[in-house]
Design a protein around this motif. Structure first.
Motif, PDB file in Angstrom:
ATOM      1  N   GLU A  51      21.111  -3.224  -2.064  1.00  0.00           N
ATOM      2  CA  GLU A  51      20.790  -3.444  -3.563  1.00  0.00           C
ATOM      3  C   GLU A  51      19.559  -3.153  -3.906  1.00  0.00           C
ATOM      4  OE1 GLU A  51      23.151  -4.772  -5.850  1.00  0.00           O
ATOM      5  OE2 GLU A  51      24.483  -4.325  -4.303  1.00  0.00           O
ATOM      6  N   ASN A  52      18.423  -3.326  -3.368  1.00  0.00           N
ATOM      7  CA  ASN A  52      17.160  -3.030  -3.330  1.00  0.00           C
ATOM      8  C   ASN A  52      17.268  -1.592  -3.851  1.00  0.00           C
ATOM      9  OD1 ASN A  52      16.337  -5.919  -3.218  1.00  0.00           O
ATOM     10  ND2 ASN A  52      15.344  -5.505  -1.399  1.00  0.00           N
ATOM     11  N   ILE A  53      17.550  -0.771  -2.958  1.00  0.00           N
ATOM     12  CA  ILE A  53      17.850   0.770  -3.036  1.00  0.00           C
ATOM     13  C   ILE A  53      18.370   1.176  -4.293  1.00  0.00           C
ATOM     14  CG2 ILE A  53      18.731   2.867  -2.061  1.00  0.00           C
ATOM     15  CD1 ILE A  53      18.260   1.673   0.720  1.00  0.00           C
ATOM     16  N   GLY A  54      19.542   0.332  -4.806  1.00  0.00           N
ATOM     17  CA  GLY A  54      20.348   0.669  -5.825  1.00  0.00           C
ATOM     18  C   GLY A  54      19.440   0.312  -7.063  1.00  0.00           C
ATOM     19  N   GLN A  55      18.526  -0.694  -6.998  1.00  0.00           N
ATOM     20  CA  GLN A  55      17.644  -0.798  -8.316  1.00  0.00           C
ATOM     21  C   GLN A  55      16.764  -0.043  -8.367  1.00  0.00           C
ATOM     22  OE1 GLN A  55      18.225  -3.558 -10.211  1.00  0.00           O
ATOM     23  NE2 GLN A  55      16.586  -2.643 -11.634  1.00  0.00           N
ATOM     24  N   LEU A  83       7.907  -7.511   8.184  1.00  0.00           N
ATOM     25  CA  LEU A  83       8.320  -8.761   7.897  1.00  0.00           C
ATOM     26  C   LEU A  83       9.207  -9.567   8.792  1.00  0.00           C
ATOM     27  CD1 LEU A  83       9.043  -8.467   4.025  1.00  0.00           C
ATOM     28  CD2 LEU A  83       6.933  -8.997   5.137  1.00  0.00           C
ATOM     29  N   GLY A  84       9.514  -8.854   9.904  1.00  0.00           N
ATOM     30  CA  GLY A  84      10.529  -9.245  10.904  1.00  0.00           C
ATOM     31  C   GLY A  84      11.941  -8.965  10.433  1.00  0.00           C
ATOM     32  N   ALA A  85      12.138  -7.886   9.565  1.00  0.00           N
ATOM     33  CA  ALA A  85      13.531  -7.549   8.875  1.00  0.00           C
ATOM     34  C   ALA A  85      14.089  -7.065  10.221  1.00  0.00           C
ATOM     35  CB  ALA A  85      13.243  -6.559   8.020  1.00  0.00           C
ATOM     36  N   GLU A  86      15.557  -7.198  10.072  1.00  0.00           N
ATOM     37  CA  GLU A  86      16.300  -6.351  10.958  1.00  0.00           C
ATOM     38  C   GLU A  86      16.770  -5.064  10.497  1.00  0.00           C
ATOM     39  OE1 GLU A  86      19.679  -8.962  12.320  1.00  0.00           O
ATOM     40  OE2 GLU A  86      18.807 -10.830  11.638  1.00  0.00           O
ATOM     41  N   VAL A  87      16.686  -4.675   9.369  1.00  0.00           N
ATOM     42  CA  VAL A  87      17.033  -3.503   8.963  1.00  0.00           C
ATOM     43  C   VAL A  87      16.012  -2.772   8.114  1.00  0.00           C
ATOM     44  CG1 VAL A  87      18.476  -4.216   7.382  1.00  0.00           C
ATOM     45  CG2 VAL A  87      18.797  -1.758   8.326  1.00  0.00           C
ATOM     46  N   GLU A  88      15.798  -1.646   8.127  1.00  0.00           N
ATOM     47  CA  GLU A  88      14.897  -0.856   7.047  1.00  0.00           C
ATOM     48  C   GLU A  88      15.569   0.626   6.631  1.00  0.00           C
ATOM     49  OE1 GLU A  88      10.520   0.928   6.023  1.00  0.00           O
ATOM     50  OE2 GLU A  88      10.962  -0.332   7.622  1.00  0.00           O
ATOM     51  N   VAL A  89      15.804   0.802   5.533  1.00  0.00           N
ATOM     52  CA  VAL A  89      16.513   2.003   4.934  1.00  0.00           C
ATOM     53  C   VAL A  89      15.616   2.790   4.306  1.00  0.00           C
ATOM     54  CG1 VAL A  89      18.675   2.903   4.074  1.00  0.00           C
ATOM     55  CG2 VAL A  89      18.743   0.820   5.412  1.00  0.00           C
ATOM     56  N   GLU A  90      15.505   4.184   4.385  1.00  0.00           N
ATOM     57  CA  GLU A  90      14.909   5.165   3.457  1.00  0.00           C
ATOM     58  C   GLU A  90      15.721   6.079   2.889  1.00  0.00           C
ATOM     59  OE1 GLU A  90      11.470   6.541   5.518  1.00  0.00           O
ATOM     60  OE2 GLU A  90      12.452   8.358   6.134  1.00  0.00           O
ATOM     61  N   CYS A  91      15.793   6.666   2.011  1.00  0.00           N
ATOM     62  CA  CYS A  91      16.569   7.676   1.313  1.00  0.00           C
ATOM     63  C   CYS A  91      15.922   8.623   0.470  1.00  0.00           C
ATOM     64  CB  CYS A  91      17.698   6.948   0.156  1.00  0.00           C
ATOM     65  SG  CYS A  91      18.653   5.570   1.128  1.00  0.00           S
ATOM     66  N   CYS A  92      16.744   9.774   0.481  1.00  0.00           N
ATOM     67  CA  CYS A  92      16.317  10.937  -0.463  1.00  0.00           C
ATOM     68  C   CYS A  92      17.180  11.296  -1.326  1.00  0.00           C
ATOM     69  CB  CYS A  92      16.007  12.234   0.276  1.00  0.00           C
ATOM     70  SG  CYS A  92      14.758  12.179   1.595  1.00  0.00           S
ATOM     71  N   ALA A  93      17.034  11.335  -2.760  1.00  0.00           N
ATOM     72  CA  ALA A  93      18.162  11.637  -3.597  1.00  0.00           C
ATOM     73  C   ALA A  93      17.599  12.841  -4.578  1.00  0.00           C
ATOM     74  CB  ALA A  93      18.323  10.337  -4.510  1.00  0.00           C
ATOM     75  N   LEU A 128      13.697  -2.999   2.465  1.00  0.00           N
ATOM     76  CA  LEU A 128      14.077  -4.137   3.470  1.00  0.00           C
ATOM     77  C   LEU A 128      14.948  -5.141   2.572  1.00  0.00           C
ATOM     78  CD1 LEU A 128      10.535  -5.088   4.814  1.00  0.00           C
ATOM     79  CD2 LEU A 128      12.192  -3.703   5.925  1.00  0.00           C
ATOM     80  N   GLY A 129      15.536  -6.062   3.380  1.00  0.00           N
ATOM     81  CA  GLY A 129      16.427  -6.903   2.674  1.00  0.00           C
ATOM     82  C   GLY A 129      15.480  -8.227   2.158  1.00  0.00           C
ATOM     83  N   ASN A 130      14.611  -7.936   1.347  1.00  0.00           N
ATOM     84  CA  ASN A 130      13.604  -8.963   0.872  1.00  0.00           C
ATOM     85  C   ASN A 130      14.301  -9.278  -0.818  1.00  0.00           C
ATOM     86  OD1 ASN A 130      12.562  -6.289   0.236  1.00  0.00           O
ATOM     87  ND2 ASN A 130      11.267  -7.327  -1.149  1.00  0.00           N
ATOM     88  N   PRO A 139       0.929  -1.326  -0.013  1.00  0.00           N
ATOM     89  CA  PRO A 139      -0.143   0.066  -0.033  1.00  0.00           C
ATOM     90  C   PRO A 139       0.861   1.171  -0.024  1.00  0.00           C
ATOM     91  CG  PRO A 139       0.141  -0.718   2.134  1.00  0.00           C
ATOM     92  CD  PRO A 139       0.739  -1.785   1.523  1.00  0.00           C
ATOM     93  N   PHE A 140       1.898   1.271  -0.740  1.00  0.00           N
ATOM     94  CA  PHE A 140       2.719   2.536  -0.873  1.00  0.00           C
ATOM     95  C   PHE A 140       3.621   2.575  -2.102  1.00  0.00           C
ATOM     96  CE2 PHE A 140       4.934  -0.550   1.821  1.00  0.00           C
ATOM     97  CZ  PHE A 140       6.016  -0.576   1.181  1.00  0.00           C
ATOM     98  N   SER A 141       4.062   3.690  -2.597  1.00  0.00           N
ATOM     99  CA  SER A 141       4.909   3.649  -3.802  1.00  0.00           C
ATOM    100  C   SER A 141       6.290   3.558  -3.478  1.00  0.00           C
ATOM    101  CB  SER A 141       4.750   5.078  -4.524  1.00  0.00           C
ATOM    102  OG  SER A 141       3.500   5.141  -4.822  1.00  0.00           O
ATOM    103  N   GLN A 142       6.939   2.693  -4.350  1.00  0.00           N
ATOM    104  CA  GLN A 142       8.351   2.751  -4.271  1.00  0.00           C
ATOM    105  C   GLN A 142       8.982   3.849  -3.902  1.00  0.00           C
ATOM    106  OE1 GLN A 142       9.280   0.576  -8.034  1.00  0.00           O
ATOM    107  NE2 GLN A 142      10.735  -0.827  -6.603  1.00  0.00           N
ATOM    108  N   ALA A 143       8.553   4.717  -4.661  1.00  0.00           N
ATOM    109  CA  ALA A 143       9.444   6.335  -4.494  1.00  0.00           C
ATOM    110  C   ALA A 143       8.606   7.431  -5.015  1.00  0.00           C
ATOM    111  CB  ALA A 143      10.765   6.418  -5.397  1.00  0.00           C
ATOM    112  N   VAL A 144       8.536   8.649  -4.490  1.00  0.00           N
ATOM    113  CA  VAL A 144       7.757   9.681  -4.949  1.00  0.00           C
ATOM    114  C   VAL A 144       8.689  10.726  -5.293  1.00  0.00           C
ATOM    115  CG1 VAL A 144       6.029  11.395  -4.315  1.00  0.00           C
ATOM    116  CG2 VAL A 144       5.850   8.969  -3.531  1.00  0.00           C
ATOM    117  N   ARG A 145       8.654  11.512  -6.479  1.00  0.00           N
ATOM    118  CA  ARG A 145       9.426  12.537  -6.782  1.00  0.00           C
ATOM    119  C   ARG A 145       8.530  13.964  -6.665  1.00  0.00           C
ATOM    120  NH1 ARG A 145      12.391  13.382 -12.608  1.00  0.00           N
ATOM    121  NH2 ARG A 145      13.571  15.412 -12.190  1.00  0.00           N
TER     122      ARG A 145
END
Length: 131
Positions: free
Chosen positions: A56-60, A114-124, A33-35, A16-22
């Motif tokens: 890697e998911n962020i890089g994609q 998902l029980g992840a150990e880490v979550e990262v959000e970024c702005c570019a 997440l590390g999914n 229920p969200f977008s991958q990114a918003v410009r």
């Protein structure tokens, strides 16, 4: 102008969200997440494996929008266990040049999706053509 960004693979998962918003010249990436790509299954191997897959998911998402880690200027890191902060950092710093480390916040969370150990959000920074 606001642009909502989702790849077909991201839409297929039905989150229920977008991958990114410009917004203007800034792209706001949702928390990653590390999914395994295209799934809701976390990679095995603990913090370092999840951190690597998260980055890697962020890089994609960045590459799909013509960007790279050099364009990232701010990250927010959420850790399920702050004791693992050094383990995360060992992976994180490999994605940025030493003189281009983004501004960053890191904090412990009571639980992550998902029980992840880490979550990262970024702005570019994503300048419009002609800027």
């Amino acid at each position: 102008m606001i642009e909502f960004i989702n790849t077909p693979r991201a839409r297929a998962i039905g989150l229920p969200f977008s991958q990114a918003v410009r917004v203007g010249d800034i792209i706001y990436l949702s928390g990653a997440l590390g999914n395994k790509p295209g799934t809701l299954e976390l990679v095995s191997g603990g913090m370092e494996a999840q951190a690597r897959q998260t980055m890697e998911n962020i890089g994609q998402v960045l590459r799909e929008n013509g960007l790279g880690f050099d364009d990232v200027f701010k990250c927010t890191i959420m850790l399920a266990d702050m004791v693992k902060w050094p383990d995360f950092n060992k992976v994180y710093v490999r994605y940025f040049k030493p003189d281009r480390l983004p501004a960053r916040s890191a904090f412990g969370a009571n639980g992550l999706a998902l029980g992840a150990e880490v979550e990262v959000e970024c702005c570019a920074y994503m300048p419009r053509a002609g800027n």
